[in-house]
Design an enzyme around this catalytic site. Structure first.
Site, short mmCIF file in Angstrom:
data_model
loop_
_atom_site.label_atom_id
_atom_site.label_comp_id
_atom_site.label_asym_id
_atom_site.label_seq_id
_atom_site.Cartn_x
_atom_site.Cartn_y
_atom_site.Cartn_z
N ASN A 187 -14.17 9.36 -2.23
CA ASN A 187 -15.57 9.17 -1.86
C ASN A 187 -15.96 7.70 -1.90
OD1 ASN A 187 -15.53 11.93 -1.73
ND2 ASN A 187 -16.43 12.22 -3.75
N CYS A 204 -13.33 -12.56 8.51
CA CYS A 204 -12.59 -13.30 7.47
C CYS A 204 -12.44 -12.50 6.19
CB CYS A 204 -13.30 -14.63 7.18
SG CYS A 204 -14.83 -14.43 6.25
N THR A 226 -11.85 18.77 -2.39
CA THR A 226 -11.25 18.12 -1.22
C THR A 226 -10.54 19.16 -0.35
OG1 THR A 226 -9.77 16.38 -0.41
CG2 THR A 226 -9.11 17.48 -2.45
N ALA A 281 -17.87 22.01 -8.34
CA ALA A 281 -17.63 20.93 -9.31
C ALA A 281 -18.66 20.96 -10.43
CB ALA A 281 -17.70 19.59 -8.58
N CYS A 327 -16.85 -9.15 5.66
CA CYS A 327 -16.87 -9.74 6.99
C CYS A 327 -15.74 -9.16 7.84
CB CYS A 327 -16.69 -11.26 6.89
SG CYS A 327 -16.45 -12.04 8.50
N ARG A 378 -26.73 6.22 5.18
CA ARG A 378 -26.00 6.89 4.09
C ARG A 378 -26.25 6.16 2.77
NH1 ARG A 378 -19.96 7.28 6.17
NH2 ARG A 378 -19.58 8.19 4.12
N PRO A 429 -14.80 25.84 -4.05
CA PRO A 429 -15.30 27.19 -3.76
C PRO A 429 -14.60 27.83 -2.57
CG PRO A 429 -16.93 25.51 -3.15
CD PRO A 429 -15.81 24.81 -3.83
N HIS A 455 -10.65 5.01 -0.59
CA HIS A 455 -11.23 4.85 0.76
C HIS A 455 -12.36 3.83 0.76
CE1 HIS A 455 -9.70 9.14 1.90
NE2 HIS A 455 -8.75 8.23 1.99
C1 BV8 Z 1 -4.00 5.49 7.36
C2 BV8 Z 1 -14.25 6.29 4.40
C3 BV8 Z 1 -2.22 4.21 8.25
C4 BV8 Z 1 -15.10 6.25 5.65
C5 BV8 Z 1 -12.58 7.99 4.86
C6 BV8 Z 1 -0.37 11.05 7.96
C7 BV8 Z 1 -0.11 9.92 7.18
C8 BV8 Z 1 -0.94 8.82 7.23
C9 BV8 Z 1 -2.09 8.83 8.05
C10 BV8 Z 1 -2.35 9.94 8.81
C11 BV8 Z 1 -1.49 11.04 8.78
N1 BV8 Z 1 -2.01 11.98 9.61
C12 BV8 Z 1 -3.14 11.51 10.16
C13 BV8 Z 1 -3.36 10.28 9.71
C14 BV8 Z 1 -4.49 9.47 10.10
C15 BV8 Z 1 -5.71 9.66 9.21
C16 BV8 Z 1 -5.95 11.08 8.82
O1 BV8 Z 1 -5.59 11.51 7.73
N2 BV8 Z 1 -6.62 11.82 9.69
C17 BV8 Z 1 -6.97 13.19 9.39
C18 BV8 Z 1 -8.35 13.49 9.95
C19 BV8 Z 1 -5.90 14.07 10.00
N3 BV8 Z 1 -5.60 8.83 8.03
C20 BV8 Z 1 -6.01 7.56 8.14
O2 BV8 Z 1 -6.39 7.06 9.16
C21 BV8 Z 1 -5.96 6.74 6.87
N4 BV8 Z 1 -5.31 5.51 7.18
O3 BV8 Z 1 -3.29 6.40 7.15
O4 BV8 Z 1 -3.58 4.28 7.86
C22 BV8 Z 1 -1.95 2.78 8.47
C23 BV8 Z 1 -0.94 2.19 7.74
C24 BV8 Z 1 -0.67 0.86 7.98
C25 BV8 Z 1 -1.43 0.12 8.91
C26 BV8 Z 1 -2.47 0.73 9.60
C27 BV8 Z 1 -2.74 2.07 9.41
C28 BV8 Z 1 -7.36 6.37 6.40
C29 BV8 Z 1 -8.10 7.59 5.96
C30 BV8 Z 1 -9.45 7.18 5.31
C31 BV8 Z 1 -10.59 7.50 6.22
N5 BV8 Z 1 -11.87 7.16 5.54
N6 BV8 Z 1 -13.71 7.63 4.24
C32 BV8 Z 1 -16.45 6.88 5.43
O5 BV8 Z 1 -16.68 7.53 4.38
O6 BV8 Z 1 -17.31 6.68 6.33
S1 BV8 Z 1 -12.03 9.55 4.70
C33 BV8 Z 1 -13.29 10.60 4.45
O7 BV8 Z 1 -12.61 11.82 4.51
C34 BV8 Z 1 -14.01 10.56 3.12
O8 BV8 Z 1 -13.46 9.62 2.25
C35 BV8 Z 1 -13.85 11.95 2.55
O9 BV8 Z 1 -13.61 11.96 1.19
C36 BV8 Z 1 -12.65 12.42 3.27
C37 BV8 Z 1 -12.80 13.85 3.72
O10 BV8 Z 1 -11.99 14.57 3.01
P1 BV8 Z 1 -12.58 15.45 1.80
O11 BV8 Z 1 -12.97 14.55 0.71
O12 BV8 Z 1 -11.58 16.47 1.53
O13 BV8 Z 1 -13.91 16.08 2.35
P2 BV8 Z 1 -14.05 17.35 3.30
O14 BV8 Z 1 -15.45 17.34 3.81
O15 BV8 Z 1 -12.91 17.38 4.24
O16 BV8 Z 1 -13.86 18.60 2.31
C38 BV8 Z 1 -14.79 18.83 1.28
C39 BV8 Z 1 -14.21 19.91 0.40
O17 BV8 Z 1 -15.09 20.14 -0.69
C40 BV8 Z 1 -14.04 21.26 1.10
O18 BV8 Z 1 -12.76 21.78 0.81
C41 BV8 Z 1 -15.13 22.14 0.46
O19 BV8 Z 1 -14.71 23.48 0.35
C42 BV8 Z 1 -15.27 21.52 -0.89
N7 BV8 Z 1 -16.59 21.68 -1.52
C43 BV8 Z 1 -17.79 21.81 -0.91
N8 BV8 Z 1 -18.76 21.88 -1.84
C44 BV8 Z 1 -18.16 21.77 -3.06
C45 BV8 Z 1 -16.77 21.65 -2.86
N9 BV8 Z 1 -15.90 21.52 -3.86
C46 BV8 Z 1 -16.40 21.53 -5.12
N10 BV8 Z 1 -17.71 21.64 -5.40
C47 BV8 Z 1 -18.61 21.76 -4.40
N11 BV8 Z 1 -19.92 21.88 -4.69
ZN ZN Z 2 -16.46 -14.29 7.67
#
Ligand code: BV8
Ligand code: ZN
Length: 311
Positions: A160, A188, A256, A299, A185, A128, A282, A177
């Site tokens: 992002n 650590c 999003t 966008a 690391c 990526r 969209p 994120h």
């Molecule tokens: C946490 C980095 C707690 C990695 C990413 C309720 C409360 C709290 C947590 C949760 C909860 N319910 C569930 C959870 C757990 C989880 C979660 O949300 N799961 C989901 C799947 C249900 N959340 C977590 O785990 C978070 N952590 O809450 O921790 C905690 C507290 C204390 C101690 C320990 C733990 C962490 C979440 C972060 C995950 N990491 N990214 C990587 O990139 O490899 S998230 C990842 O998802 C990306 O960052 C990305 O941005 C995001 C996806 O979402 P979108 O950005 O919306 O992207 P998506 O593809 O879904 O949609 C794209 C949109 O664009 C579409 O609508 C499309 O129509 C539109 N589009 C397409 N083309 C265009 C466009 N729009 C405009 N122009 C275009 N051209």
């Molecule tokens: Zn280390």
């Protein structure tokens, strides 16, 4: 005027509904009014791709909504994967293509996946990172950077992990994120800025051997500097993002699906604080109910037209 039930019609159905209401589409946009609970909302249905949009479609947005946008001094912007789609970065909802087509991001972006197969997950991120090096910010990134120059109180929050906002010139970007670089690391937490990726990193097959670099301080494995599913968001970034969601004159939500928490709750927080929320996407999303203006567009098409309007 009959109340248009709030549902998302296919463009042809929408046109029929509008014809009955005496509304008309213009410049590739069909506009409808959805009256609900006493407040009206504009649903701008983008019925086809209008390249090089002149911005004339903005005439259809209610004058007071455009005035709000133009007069907003503190704009908070929340972007998601759709923001980078027109730069060529696949969104999370898009199925992965090429070498990683058989793997779901949700299954790879977790601490458990890394601990189980560190080299495999490391290679995914390197592919990526390498892909991103070839890509450029799109017109949407550039419009937001130009907007921030004119409107220094703009706060940009992004889900992002790419650096396209920064490469377009945006500053103070809140990466809730994390980012693909620097890495850190696993043991650590020491941070390391990686040099540019080699070409072969992008074409390395998922099952190809990869040496995961180690921390020079404690010899622990290095891991991507992103927030994985199940990991807490950086407290300072989350606090700043939550503050910016309610302490602003208007919130733009771009690209999003609103499915990843806790960031998905920001538009709702703004809406509850009576902040006008504009959604640019969209496609329909679970966030649409919180919008005062919905623009069915991309966008890179919509943001330059909006920026032109407020300049
Ligand atoms: C946490 C980095 C707690 C990695 C990413 C309720 C409360 C709290 C947590 C949760 C909860 N319910 C569930 C959870 C757990 C989880 C979660 O949300 N799961 C989901 C799947 C249900 N959340 C977590 O785990 C978070 N952590 O809450 O921790 C905690 C507290 C204390 C101690 C320990 C733990 C962490 C979440 C972060 C995950 N990491 N990214 C990587 O990139 O490899 S998230 C990842 O998802 C990306 O960052 C990305 O941005 C995001 C996806 O979402 P979108 O950005 O919306 O992207 P998506 O593809 O879904 O949609 C794209 C949109 O664009 C579409 O609508 C499309 O129509 C539109 N589009 C397409 N083309 C265009 C466009 N729009 C405009 N122009 C275009 N051209
Ligand atoms: Zn280390």
């Amino acid at each position: 005027m009959a109340v248009l039930r709030k549902r998302y019609l296919a463009p042809a159905q929408y046109r029929q509904a509008q014809a009955r209401q005496g509304l008309h589409g213009e410049n590739g946009f069909d506009w409808g009014w959805s009256f609900r609970r006493g407040h009206s909302k504009i649903i701008a249905v983008h019925t086809n791709t209008v390249r090089g949009m002149s911005g004339s479609f903005l005439r259809e947005i209610r004058p007071e909504a455009l005035r709000q946008l133009r007069q907003a001094r503190k704009v908070t912007v929340l972007t998601g994967a759709g923001m980078s789609a027109e730069s060529g970065v696949p969104t999370f909802r898009d199925a992965q293509k090429g070498l990683w087509a058989n793997y779901r991001p949700e299954d790879l972006a977790t601490p458990a996946a890394f601990l189980a197969r560190p080299d495999f997950v490391w290679r995914w991120y390197e592919s990526r990172r390498r892909q991103l090096q070839r890509l450029q910010p799109n017109a949407g990134h550039q419009a937001l950077a130009a907007w921030q120059l004119k409107n220094p109180k703009m706060t940009l929050i992004t889900q992002n992990v790419d650096d396209l906002h920064e490469r377009a010139g945006s500053t103070g970007v809140i990466h809730v994120h994390g980012t693909l670089n620097p890495v850190k690391c696993f043991d650590c937490g020491a941070s390391y800025q990686l040099p540019p990726c080699s070409d072969e990193a992008e074409n390395a097959a998922p099952d190809q051997e990869a040496e995961v670099p180690r921390c020079s301080r404690c010899k622990g494995l290095l891991r991507p500097g992103v927030v994985w599913f199940g990991e807490a968001l950086p407290a300072a970034a989350l606090h700043k993002a939550e503050q910016a969601a309610t302490d602003c004159d208007l919130m733009l939500v771009v690209g999003t699906s609103g499915q990843v928490y806790p960031i998905a709750s920001l538009p709702g927080m703004a809406h509850s604080a009576q902040v006008p929320v504009w959604i640019i996407n969209p496609n329909a999303s679970v966030l649409d109910d919180q919008a005062s203006v919905l623009v069915r567009g991309t966008a890179a098409q919509v943001l330059p037209a909006l920026f032109d309007r407020v300049s």
